[in-house]
Motif scaffolding. Structure first.
Motif, PDB file in Angstrom:
ATOM      1  N   PRO A 110      41.326   7.895 -79.875  1.00 54.59           N
ATOM      2  CA  PRO A 110      40.723   6.569 -80.028  1.00 54.59           C
ATOM      3  C   PRO A 110      40.659   6.131 -81.480  1.00 54.59           C
ATOM      4  CG  PRO A 110      39.026   8.228 -79.679  1.00 54.59           C
ATOM      5  CD  PRO A 110      40.355   8.922 -79.510  1.00 54.59           C
ATOM      6  N   TYR A 111      40.774   4.843 -81.676  1.00 48.37           N
ATOM      7  CA  TYR A 111      40.589   4.230 -82.992  1.00 48.37           C
ATOM      8  C   TYR A 111      41.488   4.880 -84.051  1.00 48.37           C
ATOM      9  CZ  TYR A 111      36.405   3.026 -80.335  1.00 48.37           C
ATOM     10  OH  TYR A 111      35.525   2.613 -79.349  1.00 48.37           O
ATOM     11  N   ARG A 112      42.698   5.217 -83.661  1.00 48.14           N
ATOM     12  CA  ARG A 112      43.572   6.026 -84.507  1.00 48.14           C
ATOM     13  C   ARG A 112      43.919   5.345 -85.824  1.00 48.14           C
ATOM     14  NH1 ARG A 112      48.640   3.876 -83.764  1.00 48.14           N
ATOM     15  NH2 ARG A 112      48.924   2.614 -81.893  1.00 48.14           N
ATOM     16  N   ASP A 113      43.974   3.996 -85.838  1.00 44.43           N
ATOM     17  CA  ASP A 113      44.372   3.314 -87.062  1.00 44.43           C
ATOM     18  C   ASP A 113      43.263   3.290 -88.111  1.00 44.43           C
ATOM     19  OD1 ASP A 113      42.881   1.663 -85.429  1.00 44.43           O
ATOM     20  OD2 ASP A 113      44.079  -0.127 -85.744  1.00 44.43           O
ATOM     21  N   ALA A 114      42.014   3.492 -87.704  1.00 42.22           N
ATOM     22  CA  ALA A 114      40.908   3.534 -88.661  1.00 42.22           C
ATOM     23  C   ALA A 114      40.708   4.925 -89.264  1.00 42.22           C
ATOM     24  CB  ALA A 114      39.613   3.084 -87.985  1.00 42.22           C
ATOM     25  N   ILE A 115      41.251   5.947 -88.612  1.00 39.91           N
ATOM     26  CA  ILE A 115      41.010   7.328 -89.039  1.00 39.91           C
ATOM     27  C   ILE A 115      41.505   7.603 -90.458  1.00 39.91           C
ATOM     28  CG2 ILE A 115      41.481   9.749 -88.529  1.00 39.91           C
ATOM     29  CD1 ILE A 115      39.580   8.318 -86.554  1.00 39.91           C
ATOM     30  N   PRO A 116      42.721   7.201 -90.853  1.00 38.84           N
ATOM     31  CA  PRO A 116      43.183   7.532 -92.206  1.00 38.84           C
ATOM     32  C   PRO A 116      42.295   6.980 -93.311  1.00 38.84           C
ATOM     33  CG  PRO A 116      45.018   6.813 -90.830  1.00 38.84           C
ATOM     34  CD  PRO A 116      43.766   6.516 -90.067  1.00 38.84           C
ATOM     35  N   PHE A 117      41.683   5.837 -93.090  1.00 42.20           N
ATOM     36  CA  PHE A 117      40.814   5.236 -94.097  1.00 42.20           C
ATOM     37  C   PHE A 117      39.551   6.083 -94.287  1.00 42.20           C
ATOM     38  CE2 PHE A 117      43.608   1.954 -92.697  1.00 42.20           C
ATOM     39  CZ  PHE A 117      43.810   1.131 -93.794  1.00 42.20           C
ATOM     40  N   ALA A 118      38.925   6.442 -93.180  1.00 41.60           N
ATOM     41  CA  ALA A 118      37.714   7.254 -93.265  1.00 41.60           C
ATOM     42  C   ALA A 118      38.015   8.645 -93.819  1.00 41.60           C
ATOM     43  CB  ALA A 118      37.070   7.360 -91.886  1.00 41.60           C
ATOM     44  N   ARG A 119      39.113   9.226 -93.382  1.00 45.42           N
ATOM     45  CA  ARG A 119      39.466  10.567 -93.866  1.00 45.42           C
ATOM     46  C   ARG A 119      39.752  10.552 -95.367  1.00 45.42           C
ATOM     47  NH1 ARG A 119      43.971  14.641 -91.141  1.00 45.42           N
ATOM     48  NH2 ARG A 119      43.997  16.168 -92.838  1.00 45.42           N
ATOM     49  N   LYS A 120      40.418   9.508 -95.845  1.00 47.13           N
ATOM     50  CA  LYS A 120      40.701   9.383 -97.278  1.00 47.13           C
ATOM     51  C   LYS A 120      39.400   9.363 -98.076  1.00 47.13           C
ATOM     52  CE  LYS A 120      43.507   8.007-100.768  1.00 47.13           C
ATOM     53  NZ  LYS A 120      44.748   8.680-101.194  1.00 47.13           N
ATOM     54  N   VAL A 121      38.413   8.618 -97.599  1.00 45.82           N
ATOM     55  CA  VAL A 121      37.142   8.519 -98.316  1.00 45.82           C
ATOM     56  C   VAL A 121      36.393   9.844 -98.284  1.00 45.82           C
ATOM     57  CG1 VAL A 121      34.895   7.379 -98.331  1.00 45.82           C
ATOM     58  CG2 VAL A 121      36.952   6.039 -97.929  1.00 45.82           C
ATOM     59  N   VAL A 122      36.346  10.486 -97.121  1.00 44.04           N
ATOM     60  CA  VAL A 122      35.633  11.759 -96.998  1.00 44.04           C
ATOM     61  C   VAL A 122      36.234  12.814 -97.914  1.00 44.04           C
ATOM     62  CG1 VAL A 122      35.164  13.670 -95.422  1.00 44.04           C
ATOM     63  CG2 VAL A 122      34.757  11.332 -94.673  1.00 44.04           C
ATOM     64  N   GLU A 123      37.543  12.875 -97.988  1.00 45.00           N
ATOM     65  CA  GLU A 123      38.196  13.913 -98.790  1.00 45.00           C
ATOM     66  C   GLU A 123      38.163  13.599-100.283  1.00 45.00           C
ATOM     67  OE1 GLU A 123      42.040  14.393 -96.994  1.00 45.00           O
ATOM     68  OE2 GLU A 123      41.225  15.509 -95.269  1.00 45.00           O
ATOM     69  N   THR A 124      38.062  12.322-100.635  1.00 47.90           N
ATOM     70  CA  THR A 124      38.043  11.944-102.044  1.00 47.90           C
ATOM     71  C   THR A 124      36.638  11.966-102.620  1.00 47.90           C
ATOM     72  OG1 THR A 124      39.940  10.483-101.605  1.00 47.90           O
ATOM     73  CG2 THR A 124      38.811  10.206-103.712  1.00 47.90           C
ATOM     74  N   PHE A 125      35.661  11.609-101.805  1.00 48.54           N
ATOM     75  CA  PHE A 125      34.262  11.522-102.266  1.00 48.54           C
ATOM     76  C   PHE A 125      33.345  12.302-101.320  1.00 48.54           C
ATOM     77  CE2 PHE A 125      36.543   7.531-103.097  1.00 48.54           C
ATOM     78  CZ  PHE A 125      36.550   7.530-104.485  1.00 48.54           C
ATOM     79  N   PRO A 126      33.557  13.615-101.173  1.00 54.78           N
ATOM     80  CA  PRO A 126      32.838  14.367-100.132  1.00 54.78           C
ATOM     81  C   PRO A 126      31.326  14.414-100.309  1.00 54.78           C
ATOM     82  CG  PRO A 126      33.948  15.858-101.660  1.00 54.78           C
ATOM     83  CD  PRO A 126      34.448  14.477-101.972  1.00 54.78           C
ATOM     84  N   ASP A 127      30.849  14.185-101.535  1.00 51.66           N
ATOM     85  CA  ASP A 127      29.410  14.258-101.783  1.00 51.66           C
ATOM     86  C   ASP A 127      28.720  12.902-101.742  1.00 51.66           C
ATOM     87  OD1 ASP A 127      29.373  17.098-102.253  1.00 51.66           O
ATOM     88  OD2 ASP A 127      30.350  16.700-104.170  1.00 51.66           O
TER      89      ASP A 127
END
Length: 301
Positions: free
Chosen positions: A233-250
């Motif tokens: 589900p919502y596959r096109d939104a996943i790369p955006f959220a994953r990019k943010v989580v991995e770049t700014f994990p804290d």
């Protein structure tokens, strides 16, 4: 008191699924709402929409089903600056909820202290024109100055195309800033494109700015699997959220956005939203930061 619900309003999911992903102990839903009940907590006369009732009891029951231990309840625009429904939920949470309110500039110091004692830790500034009327930035700046000594922060809600105009205001605020829903990027564009790149630059250059990687159901163009047969589900939104989580994990937070106000095409299954988490935070360490460590530091320290 009862109110006529906005025509076409989608009520929240009546029976969300049990998630496959098990949330870690202490997990926080850092973005959810309560609406009314209108008979006890009337909606604001100046509201742009009238929602269904979504009570604290229903919110707490949802969290038990999902495995959420704590929550951050955010004031919804339908209640304006009348924060009584939110405060009532905080006072009945047993210390397991914090709040983000809406304030007017005439709030007294005594009222601020009462809100703090109830569990409020932030103020929301909404810049989405279809939801609220314009509030002068001078008034918002004055509110920010008032809440800074309490150790609160500001939550901002805007849409991606408005970031250039709002940039200077955001970076000039004298306290931490939390951006709702990644600034609502256009997920039809490339995750490495200039528009989302501007948002990433905002977080890179200003270490006091956080964001919520919430609301794939609002951002997605592909939609949930139940509607289009996609395996994820919502596959096109996943790369955006994953990019943010991995770049700014804290500096990332997660939330359900229950009861999902103003959605037009479908109402998400909250269990399905939980199952999106391991696709945007792919390691146990990232999941713990997103769900436990970061919201604990911001709201319970």
């Amino acid at each position: 008191m009862t109110s006529d619900i906005t025509p076409g309003w989608l009520n929240f999911h009546p029976d969300p699924s049990k998630p496959s992903f098990q949330l870690p102990p202490g997990a926080v839903d850092a973005h959810c709402h309560v609406f009314g009940p209108a008979a006890s907590f009337p909606f604001a006369p100046e509201r742009k929409y009238t929602p269904c009732d979504a009570s604290k009891e229903q919110l707490f029951a949802l969290h038990r089903r999902l495995g959420v231990d704590r929550s951050v309840i955010v004031q919804a625009t339908c209640h304006g600056s009348d924060n009584r429904a939110l405060v009532d939920a905080l006072l009945h949470s047993g210390g397991r909820a914090r709040g983000v309110v809406t304030l007017k500039n005439n709030v007294t110091d005594e009222e601020l202290q009462e809100l703090h004692s109830a569990g409020v830790r932030g103020v929301r500034f909404n810049f989405v024109k279809r939801l609220v009327d314009f509030t002068p930035r001078e008034e918002l700046q004055a509110i920010a100055q008032r809440i800074a000594p309490l150790g609160w922060h500001v939550v901002v809600y805007f849409e991606a195309q408005d970031l250039p105009e709002l940039w200077d205001f955001f970076v000039g605020l004298p306290l931490p800033v939390v951006v709702d829903h990644m600034g609502r990027p256009d997920v039809g564009e490339n995750v490495d494109g200039p528009s989302f790149g501007l948002f990433l630059r905002l977080l890179t250059e200003h270490s006091n700015i956080w964001t919520k990687v919430s609301c794939p159901e609002r951002l997605s163009l592909s939609g949930p699997a139940a509607l289009n047969g996609e395996s994820h589900p919502y596959r096109d939104a996943i790369p955006f959220a994953r990019k943010v989580v991995e770049t700014f994990p804290d500096r990332v937070l997660w939330g359900t956005d229950w009861p999902h106000p103003n959605l037009k095409d479908h109402m998400p299954d909250d269990g399905l939203l939980v199952d999106v988490i391991p696709r945007i935070a792919i390691t146990a360490e990232l999941q713990r930061k997103l769900l436990v460590d970061n919201p604990t530091r911001l709201y319970w320290a």
